[in-house]
Design an enzyme around this catalytic site. Structure first.
Site, short mmCIF file in Angstrom:
data_model
loop_
_atom_site.label_atom_id
_atom_site.label_comp_id
_atom_site.label_asym_id
_atom_site.label_seq_id
_atom_site.Cartn_x
_atom_site.Cartn_y
_atom_site.Cartn_z
N LYS A 111 -6.69 1.44 -3.47
CA LYS A 111 -6.42 0.90 -2.14
C LYS A 111 -6.70 1.94 -1.05
O LYS A 111 -7.23 1.61 0.01
CB LYS A 111 -4.96 0.42 -2.06
CG LYS A 111 -4.57 -0.14 -0.68
CD LYS A 111 -5.45 -1.31 -0.25
CE LYS A 111 -5.15 -1.79 1.16
NZ LYS A 111 -3.86 -2.46 1.30
N SER A 135 0.87 -1.17 0.00
CA SER A 135 0.00 0.00 0.00
C SER A 135 0.91 1.22 0.00
O SER A 135 1.52 1.56 1.02
CB SER A 135 -0.91 0.01 1.24
OG SER A 135 -1.77 -1.10 1.21
N LYS A 173 -0.92 4.81 8.09
CA LYS A 173 -0.11 5.27 6.96
C LYS A 173 -0.96 5.43 5.71
O LYS A 173 -0.88 6.43 5.00
CB LYS A 173 1.03 4.28 6.72
CG LYS A 173 1.90 4.54 5.51
CD LYS A 173 1.54 3.63 4.34
CE LYS A 173 1.75 2.17 4.69
NZ LYS A 173 1.38 1.27 3.55
#
Length: 314
Positions: free
Chosen positions: A182, A108, A250
């Site tokens: 994502k 990711s 994150k």
């Protein structure tokens, strides 16, 4: 669209490199080995590779070396700084990948970095695909991951035999589109986890049995994959990670970065994602950054004056 090689991917001919053997990566790599593919690994800590070596994987000394002996190199590592170093660094994948080779980043990561890698790959007559995944550790083990791919459509189609071993691939568009998808996935997933945590906390205070509640709502409109993946773990206080909360923070942070980019005319307000990021960040502040995502309920409980920390690990 023209595929990078004249021949299709097959276990007997296609050489695969793999970098990243954490909770997700090790299960995904293991599935490729079980399917008969030749796999070469790079691991900063070689001892972590022993289970995969016992299944026939080989070990390389650097990302450059692994790329030099591979047709396709997969990465699933920590985040954008790691991806930049492993792929674009002086001893990175692109320094060793032969013309026509493909690097597939399943981390990711940031959409802009995916576009930068794609441009650098094409300059070397190679290909880059960004293909992050969703489905946690269960999906990785069972080959049921959602794979969100960005890059050249022909290359993504050529890679389909490998993606099918790991899950279901959806082509999202050009370079960076897989990473954007994502981030959107994480916005939805994090909101569902907040809702599930609040529902369980509310229901317990109302005197309801959580397992009965779970059975009562899972087949209705409120039921979703997040509930199926994490509901029972949350009820059982099993906070072992299928994915680390620090990675979700994150990912949501990257969404905030894109939304706040004043040079992008498509600026988006993301108030829900911002709130989710704050709540998951509170887990890290509480010292629980290594818990699984289902550990978010501890934050909601603390906001309600409930402290069950002694039951937080199994």
């Amino acid at each position: 669209m023209q595929s990078p090689y004249p021949e299709p991917i097959t276990p007997s001919k296609t050489r695969i490199g793999w970098i990243g053997i954490g909770i997700m990566g090790s299960a995904m790599a293991s599935r490729l080995l079980d399917a008969g593919y030749s796999l070469t690994l790079y691991a900063r800590n070689p001892s972590k590779a022993l289970p995969l070596k016992s299944k026939g994987a080989h070990l390389a000394n650097s990302p450059h070396d692994i790329a030099h002996c591979s047709d396709v190199v997969f990465t699933i590592i920590g985040g954008p700084p790691d991806v930049r170093s492993i792929v674009l660094g002086p001893d990175g994948i692109l320094s060793g990948l032969s013309s026509g080779g493909v690097t597939v980043d399943m981390t990711s990561s940031h959409p802009s970095l995916a576009r930068e890698i794609s441009k650098a790959a094409r300059a070397k007559h190679c290909w880059a695909v960004d293909a992050p995944v969703s489905g946690a550790d269960v999906g990785a083990r069972e080959g049921k991951l959602a794979i969100m791919a960005g890059g050249d459509a022909g290359v993504v189609e050529w890679l389909s035999p490998l993606f099918q071993i790991m899950g279901k691939c959806t082509y999202m568009g050009g370079a960076g589109c897989g990473q954007s998808c994502k981030i959107a996935n994480q916005i939805v997933g994090s909101a569902n986890l907040v809702g599930l945590s609040e529902a369980f906390t509310f229901a317990e205070r109302a005197g309801l049995d959580l397992k009965t509640l779970f059975d009562g709502i899972r087949s209705g409109a409120a039921g979703n994959m997040i509930m199926e993946l994490f509901g029972e773990r949350m009820m059982e206080r099993d906070f072992r990670p299928g994915g680390f909360v620090e990675y979700l923070v994150k990912d949501l942070g990257m969404g905030m970065d894109v939304a706040e980019d004043t040079e992008d005319e498509r600026v988006t307000a993301l108030p829900g994602a911002s709130l989710c990021k704050q709540l998951f960040s509170a887990m890290i502040a509480n010292g629980d950054g290594k818990l699984g995502l289902q550990g978010l309920i501890t934050v909601i409980e603390r906001l309600n004056g409930i402290d069950k920390r002694q039951l937080s690990f199994k």
